[in-house]
Structures are given as structure tokens and as C-alpha cells.
Motif scaffolding. Structure first.
Motif, PDB file in Angstrom:
ATOM      1  N   GLY A 140      -4.305  -4.988  -4.965  1.00 38.86           N
ATOM      2  CA  GLY A 140      -5.282  -3.911  -4.979  1.00 38.86           C
ATOM      3  C   GLY A 140      -5.985  -3.782  -6.319  1.00 38.86           C
ATOM      4  O   GLY A 140      -6.043  -4.719  -7.118  1.00 38.86           O
ATOM      5  N   ALA A 141      -6.495  -2.575  -6.582  1.00 33.42           N
ATOM      6  CA  ALA A 141      -7.286  -2.340  -7.786  1.00 33.42           C
ATOM      7  C   ALA A 141      -6.433  -2.474  -9.043  1.00 33.42           C
ATOM      8  O   ALA A 141      -5.302  -1.994  -9.093  1.00 33.42           O
ATOM      9  CB  ALA A 141      -7.911  -0.950  -7.731  1.00 33.42           C
ATOM     10  N   THR A 158       0.807  -1.186   0.000  1.00 31.79           N
ATOM     11  CA  THR A 158       0.000   0.000   0.000  1.00 31.79           C
ATOM     12  C   THR A 158       0.844   1.240   0.000  1.00 31.79           C
ATOM     13  O   THR A 158       1.879   1.280   0.611  1.00 31.79           O
ATOM     14  CB  THR A 158      -0.873   0.000   1.243  1.00 31.79           C
ATOM     15  OG1 THR A 158      -1.521   1.225   1.288  1.00 31.79           O
ATOM     16  CG2 THR A 158      -0.117  -0.207   2.470  1.00 31.79           C
ATOM     17  N   LYS A 203     -16.687   0.065  -7.860  1.00 33.18           N
ATOM     18  CA  LYS A 203     -15.534  -0.337  -7.050  1.00 33.18           C
ATOM     19  C   LYS A 203     -15.831  -0.054  -5.581  1.00 33.18           C
ATOM     20  O   LYS A 203     -16.319   1.016  -5.225  1.00 33.18           O
ATOM     21  CB  LYS A 203     -14.281   0.441  -7.471  1.00 33.18           C
ATOM     22  CG  LYS A 203     -13.707   0.031  -8.812  1.00 33.18           C
ATOM     23  CD  LYS A 203     -13.055  -1.341  -8.752  1.00 33.18           C
ATOM     24  CE  LYS A 203     -12.378  -1.694 -10.061  1.00 33.18           C
ATOM     25  NZ  LYS A 203     -11.847  -3.076 -10.043  1.00 33.18           N
ATOM     26  N   SER A 206      -6.109   1.725   0.300  1.00 30.55           N
ATOM     27  CA  SER A 206      -7.520   1.323   0.204  1.00 30.55           C
ATOM     28  C   SER A 206      -7.799  -0.033   0.827  1.00 30.55           C
ATOM     29  O   SER A 206      -8.940  -0.383   1.078  1.00 30.55           O
ATOM     30  CB  SER A 206      -7.961   1.310  -1.261  1.00 30.55           C
ATOM     31  OG  SER A 206      -7.172   0.398  -2.002  1.00 30.55           O
ATOM     32  N   VAL A 217      -9.868  -4.481  -2.507  1.00 32.58           N
ATOM     33  CA  VAL A 217     -10.732  -3.819  -3.484  1.00 32.58           C
ATOM     34  C   VAL A 217     -11.577  -4.880  -4.185  1.00 32.58           C
ATOM     35  O   VAL A 217     -11.080  -5.955  -4.520  1.00 32.58           O
ATOM     36  CB  VAL A 217      -9.906  -3.039  -4.525  1.00 32.58           C
ATOM     37  CG1 VAL A 217     -10.828  -2.313  -5.502  1.00 32.58           C
ATOM     38  CG2 VAL A 217      -8.965  -2.047  -3.841  1.00 32.58           C
ATOM     39  N   TYR A 270     -14.127  -0.372  -1.522  1.00 31.08           N
ATOM     40  CA  TYR A 270     -12.816  -0.382  -0.885  1.00 31.08           C
ATOM     41  C   TYR A 270     -12.954  -0.779   0.590  1.00 31.08           C
ATOM     42  O   TYR A 270     -13.820  -0.256   1.306  1.00 31.08           O
ATOM     43  CB  TYR A 270     -12.164   0.998  -0.994  1.00 31.08           C
ATOM     44  CG  TYR A 270     -12.031   1.458  -2.425  1.00 31.08           C
ATOM     45  CD1 TYR A 270     -10.988   1.007  -3.222  1.00 31.08           C
ATOM     46  CD2 TYR A 270     -12.982   2.305  -2.995  1.00 31.08           C
ATOM     47  CE1 TYR A 270     -10.871   1.412  -4.549  1.00 31.08           C
ATOM     48  CE2 TYR A 270     -12.883   2.705  -4.321  1.00 31.08           C
ATOM     49  CZ  TYR A 270     -11.823   2.256  -5.089  1.00 31.08           C
ATOM     50  OH  TYR A 270     -11.713   2.640  -6.399  1.00 31.08           O
TER      51      TYR A 270
END
Length: 431
Positions: free
Chosen positions: A119-120, A17, A256, A233, A236, A258
Motif C-alpha cells: 500500500g501507500a 489491509t 495519491k 484502500s 495505491v 486509491y
């Protein structure tokens, strides 16, 4: 057997992150250093990075590391690759040395998550710059092609596979990157040696589990830690149905979602319930602000002992939709019983009572020091003499679990279950 297709496949970056630690290779900028991971004369100073669109499979199962296509090759975040390989025969750990600006990969070691992995998936093109950090494998310099994209380092998958002993191939018909891990080698059984007969000795009395050193002053003080936040976030996912969030904002379908938002919503509800009951509550954050791992570690290790419990609110995720249900992460000091396990059982029962599936308790030892906790929240709290727990109520990656999160009334049930467990625990334990 390793099959490498040069010039087609790709790989991985160093990341977790944003802001996860004060300086970590995944946050590496574009400043220069004395050593580089590649020969810069053969790499452009900056190139366009396009979101990687290929399917990625590990041992036949689809995984979703964050990746970009740069100069015709795919590159992926290193911490994403480390996360999906964790627990396999090709797992590896990652450490960062700020003084030498070097990252050291340790094959065979358990990867310690810092949060924010997997993550995304990006949807917009961006700029890739030459990576200047030094890469080591077990302390020896390694030649791996790398670029920095938006502050994160990305590496070629075929390079990592060659260096860390996992297979990488490409299936052009389905546009699929195929990762394979070596089969586990079972040791040959040894002939048992004859042992001399021994006189039975008196069994030792096992040591009682430790008791947290938190001061008992008659004032119940709980520290609520809404996981992630801001630029971090957390997990996701995509909601397939419309929903109104905790703050009353309407979201259409295919939106989306989170983890950080659900963590905060449940934490704010829990805060209100505890304060209404006269409990002193401290919040790590009360809005969508970034609190990096370094700050959390410092706070919990130095100030955690002033609180009767640190309760960290999270919602799980995985690279597939299979895992489902609640998990409670507990300090390893209570692996064989004691107050940590007692609270865990209370929370488990409360989750079952509101209809959530139960998955497991987790006691995870650090790979570098097995006497310490793997998860930094639990480890830092232990250093500060505080009792701490991480609640992973459900898997955002599981459709049934995710559906729970779409309704604020369900989030309130989750917070109520946590409140009930905390209050029941302190009915029989001093504070």
C-alpha cells in the motif's frame, strides 16, 4: 549466497489491509500474550518509527514494501515481503492461529493475498511498540525481532532472510537494500524404467464442468462487489496529471489515488445500467465504507447462492510499472471450460472492443488445499453455490493503464463493457 549486514538492514511485518479479517496478525494490537517474538528486556516498550527511505531491490528490480526505521534499523510489513517473494524460490505462506496468538510461516508455500499488500508508503513518523505475538516457522518457534506500528507488526529483514533463506545486503553508496533469492535447483534427470507393454484401453469420457447451483427463478439477480473500501484502500498510486473524479472533486497533479475509489465508481455505474434493464442488484457497499474479508466471506458463502452471479470490481497493481492490461479471475471449477470460461471470453471481448489490452485469465489454486480457489471471493462464492468473477481491468502501477482511470468517460466505458458481457451471457444461460 547470503550476505547479511547486521545492524543496518531490516525487515518485515505482518500485514495486509486493515480490517482484512476478523483477527489477523497484521491487525495485532498491543495486548500481551504468553509468548513473545523477542526478548523484551532488550527492546524499549515504545520507540519513534520514522518512514523508511531506502530503495529496496529484489533480484535487481525495485520493489516497494511499506517500512519504518526503528532504533536505527529498517522494518517492513511481513505480508508485503511475502507478496513480493511470491513465485520466487524464497516464497512463503502465512497462517494465523487466534487461539494461540501465533503466526506460522511456511517456506516454499504460495502466499495467499488477503488484499491491501504494498500500500501507500508512509510519510509521517509514528510510535513503535514491542510485538508480543508468537512467530513459528513450520510449527517451530522462531526468534525474530519485531515491533507493532499503528496496529501492524513489522519484522527485521535480515532476520527473515536468515530464517527463510533469501539474501539481504546493503549498498551504502546508493542507500539500497538488496534482496536476492536462491537459484532454482533443477532435479537430476532419472534413467527411464522399461515399462511393460499394455493393452490399450478405451479412453475415459471427461466429466463435464460443473454448473453453479444457483436457483433458477426467472429473475436476474446480480451481486456487485466493489473491492476494498474504507480503511482498506487497495492498490495505491500517484496521478501525475490533474483530474476530476467520479464525484466531481478536482485533484491536482501528483495526487495519491486509491483503488477503492475507482472500484466504487465503476460499480455504481454498472449498478445503474443493470437496474435500468430490470436486473435486481445487490451491492456489497455503496460508499467508502470498510467491508472486511471475514464479512465478505461470510456473506458470499451463505447468501451467494441466491444470486445468478457475483461480480467483483477491482483494478490491479504491481511493484513495477511493467504489467499492463486486463485480467479476469475465474473459479478453478471452470479451468477446463464451462460456464465460467464462457463468461470470461465474453468479458475479454468487451474489454478488447473498448481498446483495453488483454493480459490473461487467472485460475489460481489454494496452496493449502489445491481443490479450492486461492482468492477468497471466488472460494466463498463457490462454497455458497454461486458463479463469481473478479475483474482486474487495468494496472494502476502502469502509466498507460493509469491514464485511463483519470477520465470518468473511460470508467463508464469499462462499466458498459461489464454490463454488455453480463447481459449477453444471460441471453443464453438460465437465471
Amino acid at each position: 549466497m547470503k550476505r547479511l549486514v547486521a545492524g543496518i538492514l531490516t525487515a518485515a511485518m505482518l500485514s495486509s489491509t486493515a480490517g482484512a479479517v476478523s483477527y489477523d496478525p497484521e491487525q495485532a494490537g498491543t495486548t500481551s500474550s504468553a509468548a513473545t517474538t523477542t526478548t523484551t528486556s532488550t527492546m524499549a516498550a515504545s520507540l519513534t518509527a520514522y518512514p523508511a527511505t531506502m530503495t529496496v531491490k529484489l533480484d535487481g528490480k525495485q520493489v516497494k514494501p511499506v517500512g519504518y526505521n526503528i532504533n536505527g534499523n529498517n522494518y517492513y510489513k511481513l505480508r508485503d515481503i511475502a507478496q513480493i517473494l511470491n513465485g520466487t524460490t524464497a516464497q512463503f505462506g502465512i497462517s494465523w492461529d487466534k487461539s494461540t496468538r501465533s503466526m506460522d510461516l511456511s517456506p516454499g508455500s504460495t502466499y495467499e493475498s488477503v488484499g491491501g499488500e504494498l500500500g501507500a508508503i508512509p510519510t509521517e513518523k509514528t510510535t513503535a511498540k514491542t510485538c508480543t505475538e508468537t512467530v513459528l516457522i513450520n510449527g517451530s518457534k522462531a526468534a525474530l525481532t519485531a515491533y507493532n506500528v499503528d496496529g501492524y507488526n513489522y519484522f527485521k529483514l535480515v532476520d527473515l532472510g536468515d530464517a527463510l533463506d533469501f539474501g539481504v545486503d546493503y549498498e551504502s553508496k546508493t542507500r539500497t537494500v538488496i534482496m536476492t533469492t536462491p537459484e532454482k535447483q533443477e532435479p537430476e534427470p532419472e534413467e527411464p524404467e522399461e515399462q511393460p507393454e499394455e493393452t490399450p484401453s478405451e479412453p475415459e469420457t471427461p466429466a463435464p464442468p460443473p454448473v453453479p447451483t444457483t436457483a433458477v427463478d426467472g429473475v436476474l439477480k446480480i451481486w456487485i462487489d466493489p473491492g476494498h473500501g474504507g480503511s482498506d484502500s487497495g492498490n495505491v498510486a500517484t496521478s501525475t496529471i490533474p483530474f476530476d473524479d467520479y464525484w466531481g472533486v478536482h485533484h491536482d497533479g501528483n495526487t495519491k489515488i486509491y483503488e477503492k475509489d475507482f472500484n466504487l465508481a465503476v460499480s455504481l455505474m454498472l449498478q445503474e445500467m443493470l437496474e435500468d434493464a430490470g436486473v435486481t442488484v445487490r451491492m456489497t457497499r455503496t460508499d467508502d465504507s470498510t467491508v472486511d474479508a471475514t464479512t465478505r466471506k461470510q456473506l458470499f458463502s451463505t447468501e451467494g447462492g441466491g444470486y445468478d452471479m457475483i461480480f467483483s470490481v477491482h483494478h490491479n497493481g504491481y511493484s513495477t510499472s511493467t504489467p499492463q492490461g486486463a485480467e479476469v479471475l475465474i473459479q478453478i471449477a471452470y479451468e477446463d471450460g464451462g460456464v465460467g470460461k464462457e463468461f470470461g471470453e465474453l468479458l475479454k471481448q468487451e474489454y478488447l472492443d473498448i481498446g483495453q489490452d488483454w493480459r490473461r485469465f487467472v485460475f489460481e489454486h489454494s496452496a493449502t488445499d489445491p481443490t479450492k480457489d486461492y482468492y477468497f471471493v471466488l472460494r466463498s462464492a463457490q462454497e455458497g453455490g454461486a458463479l463469481a468473477f473478479i475483474s482486474e481491468f487495468c494496472f494502476m502501477s502502469n502509466p498507460d493503464d493509469q491514464l485511463w482511470l483519470m477520465y470518468t468517460d473511460n470508467l463508464k466505458k469499462e462499466a458498459t463493457a461489464q454490463y454488455n458481457a453480463i447481459m449477453k451471457y444471460f441471453e443464453t444461460h438460465p437465471y
